[in-house]
Design a protein around this motif. Structure first.
Motif, PDB file in Angstrom:
ATOM      1  N   GLU A  37      38.956  40.481  40.536  1.00 10.88           N
ATOM      2  CA  GLU A  37      39.145  41.383  41.682  1.00 10.88           C
ATOM      3  C   GLU A  37      38.049  42.446  41.722  1.00 10.88           C
ATOM      4  N   CYS A  38      37.700  42.976  40.588  1.00  8.72           N
ATOM      5  CA  CYS A  38      36.635  43.977  40.508  1.00  8.72           C
ATOM      6  C   CYS A  38      35.325  43.388  41.017  1.00  8.72           C
ATOM      7  N   ARG A  39      35.000  42.196  40.561  1.00  3.41           N
ATOM      8  CA  ARG A  39      33.763  41.526  41.015  1.00  3.41           C
ATOM      9  C   ARG A  39      33.813  41.227  42.503  1.00  3.41           C
ATOM     10  N   ARG A  40      34.975  40.772  42.986  1.00  7.53           N
ATOM     11  CA  ARG A  40      35.112  40.451  44.407  1.00  7.53           C
ATOM     12  C   ARG A  40      34.880  41.693  45.260  1.00  7.53           C
ATOM     13  N   GLN A  41      35.478  42.794  44.848  1.00  5.48           N
ATOM     14  CA  GLN A  41      35.308  44.035  45.595  1.00  5.48           C
ATOM     15  C   GLN A  41      33.855  44.511  45.557  1.00  5.48           C
ATOM     16  N   ARG A  42      33.235  44.402  44.404  1.00 10.18           N
ATOM     17  CA  ARG A  42      31.837  44.832  44.280  1.00 10.18           C
ATOM     18  C   ARG A  42      30.942  43.978  45.170  1.00 10.18           C
ATOM     19  N   GLU A  43      31.140  42.652  45.160  1.00  6.44           N
ATOM     20  CA  GLU A  43      30.331  41.752  45.985  1.00  6.44           C
ATOM     21  C   GLU A  43      30.569  41.976  47.468  1.00  6.44           C
ATOM     22  N   ALA A  44      31.777  42.394  47.836  1.00  5.86           N
ATOM     23  CA  ALA A  44      32.097  42.650  49.239  1.00  5.86           C
ATOM     24  C   ALA A  44      31.602  44.030  49.673  1.00  5.86           C
ATOM     25  N   GLY A  45      31.082  44.796  48.729  1.00  2.00           N
ATOM     26  CA  GLY A  45      30.593  46.118  49.052  1.00  2.00           C
ATOM     27  C   GLY A  45      31.676  47.174  49.117  1.00  2.00           C
ATOM     28  N   TRP A  46      32.874  46.857  48.595  1.00  5.07           N
ATOM     29  CA  TRP A  46      33.975  47.818  48.588  1.00  5.07           C
ATOM     30  C   TRP A  46      33.851  48.695  47.356  1.00  5.07           C
ATOM     31  N   PRO A  47      34.340  49.916  47.459  1.00  7.21           N
ATOM     32  CA  PRO A  47      34.406  50.736  46.239  1.00  7.21           C
ATOM     33  C   PRO A  47      35.325  50.056  45.224  1.00  7.21           C
ATOM     34  N   VAL A  48      34.888  49.961  43.995  1.00  6.81           N
ATOM     35  CA  VAL A  48      35.644  49.246  42.957  1.00  6.81           C
ATOM     36  C   VAL A  48      37.026  49.839  42.769  1.00  6.81           C
ATOM     37  N   ASN A  49      37.160  51.137  42.895  1.00 13.15           N
ATOM     38  CA  ASN A  49      38.441  51.787  42.641  1.00 13.15           C
ATOM     39  C   ASN A  49      39.262  51.971  43.912  1.00 13.15           C
ATOM     40  N   SER A  50      39.099  51.083  44.883  1.00 16.60           N
ATOM     41  CA  SER A  50      39.802  51.258  46.145  1.00 16.60           C
ATOM     42  C   SER A  50      41.289  50.935  46.058  1.00 16.60           C
ATOM     43  N   THR A  51      41.707  50.219  45.023  1.00 12.34           N
ATOM     44  CA  THR A  51      43.117  49.878  44.861  1.00 12.34           C
ATOM     45  C   THR A  51      43.717  50.820  43.822  1.00 12.34           C
ATOM     46  N   PRO A  52      44.487  51.813  44.246  1.00 11.32           N
ATOM     47  CA  PRO A  52      44.984  52.803  43.289  1.00 11.32           C
ATOM     48  C   PRO A  52      45.742  52.214  42.105  1.00 11.32           C
ATOM     49  N   SER A  53      46.525  51.164  42.323  1.00  6.52           N
ATOM     50  CA  SER A  53      47.314  50.605  41.217  1.00  6.52           C
ATOM     51  C   SER A  53      46.434  49.938  40.169  1.00  6.52           C
ATOM     52  N   ALA A  54      45.250  49.480  40.539  1.00  7.05           N
ATOM     53  CA  ALA A  54      44.350  48.807  39.592  1.00  7.05           C
ATOM     54  C   ALA A  54      43.363  49.770  38.951  1.00  7.05           C
ATOM     55  N   ARG A  55      43.340  51.005  39.386  1.00  9.87           N
ATOM     56  CA  ARG A  55      42.337  51.968  38.921  1.00  9.87           C
ATOM     57  C   ARG A  55      42.294  52.116  37.396  1.00  9.87           C
ATOM     58  N   PRO A  56      43.408  52.321  36.691  1.00 14.07           N
ATOM     59  CA  PRO A  56      43.312  52.483  35.231  1.00 14.07           C
ATOM     60  C   PRO A  56      42.749  51.242  34.538  1.00 14.07           C
ATOM     61  N   GLU A  57      43.179  50.067  34.961  1.00 13.46           N
ATOM     62  CA  GLU A  57      42.688  48.835  34.348  1.00 13.46           C
ATOM     63  C   GLU A  57      41.194  48.653  34.607  1.00 13.46           C
ATOM     64  N   LEU A  58      40.747  48.918  35.824  1.00 12.74           N
ATOM     65  CA  LEU A  58      39.335  48.763  36.155  1.00 12.74           C
ATOM     66  C   LEU A  58      38.475  49.762  35.392  1.00 12.74           C
ATOM     67  N   GLU A  59      38.956  50.989  35.257  1.00 12.28           N
ATOM     68  CA  GLU A  59      38.213  51.990  34.502  1.00 12.28           C
ATOM     69  C   GLU A  59      38.101  51.582  33.038  1.00 12.28           C
ATOM     70  N   THR A  60      39.176  51.053  32.479  1.00  5.82           N
ATOM     71  CA  THR A  60      39.160  50.607  31.087  1.00  5.82           C
ATOM     72  C   THR A  60      38.193  49.445  30.913  1.00  5.82           C
ATOM     73  N   LEU A  61      38.259  48.467  31.811  1.00  8.37           N
ATOM     74  CA  LEU A  61      37.343  47.325  31.719  1.00  8.37           C
ATOM     75  C   LEU A  61      35.890  47.767  31.861  1.00  8.37           C
ATOM     76  N   THR A  62      35.622  48.693  32.755  1.00 13.02           N
ATOM     77  CA  THR A  62      34.260  49.181  32.943  1.00 13.02           C
ATOM     78  C   THR A  62      33.747  49.821  31.661  1.00 13.02           C
ATOM     79  N   ARG A  63      34.594  50.632  31.015  1.00 12.65           N
ATOM     80  CA  ARG A  63      34.176  51.266  29.755  1.00 12.65           C
ATOM     81  C   ARG A  63      34.027  50.231  28.636  1.00 12.65           C
ATOM     82  N   ALA A  64      34.803  49.161  28.698  1.00 15.33           N
ATOM     83  CA  ALA A  64      34.806  48.167  27.626  1.00 15.33           C
ATOM     84  C   ALA A  64      33.734  47.094  27.770  1.00 15.33           C
TER      85      ALA A  64
END
Length: 74
Positions: A37-64
């Motif tokens: 989902e993170c890759r899909r959003q990035r490729e579509a040009g959407w802000p990666v953190n646009s889905t509030p419920s996925a924000r903590p997981e995406l932030e963790t994956l980005t740091r990891a």
């Protein structure tokens, strides 16, 4: 960081059967879905953190990501 990813259900750790001092780290279904989902959003040009419920997981994956790359290369 791995403990946080594991707690969120994004990765799974298991002892290496050949060397008990090492751990094998794999993405879970949830981890793959979040990363996809993170890759899909990035490729579509959407802000990666646009889905509030996925924000903590995406932030963790980005740091990891650097750590996960290092694990994959070793």
């Amino acid at each position: 960081m791995l403990a946080e990813l594991e707690e969120q259900g994004l990765i799974a750790r298991a002892r290496d059967p050949r060397d008990g001092r090492r751990a094998l780290v794999t993405l879970t279904g949830g981890g793959i879905a979040t990363l996809t989902e993170c890759r899909r959003q990035r490729e579509a040009g959407w802000p990666v953190n646009s889905t509030p419920s996925a924000r903590p997981e995406l932030e963790t994956l980005t740091r990891a990501l650097p750590l996960l790359r290092q694990i994959a290369e070793s």
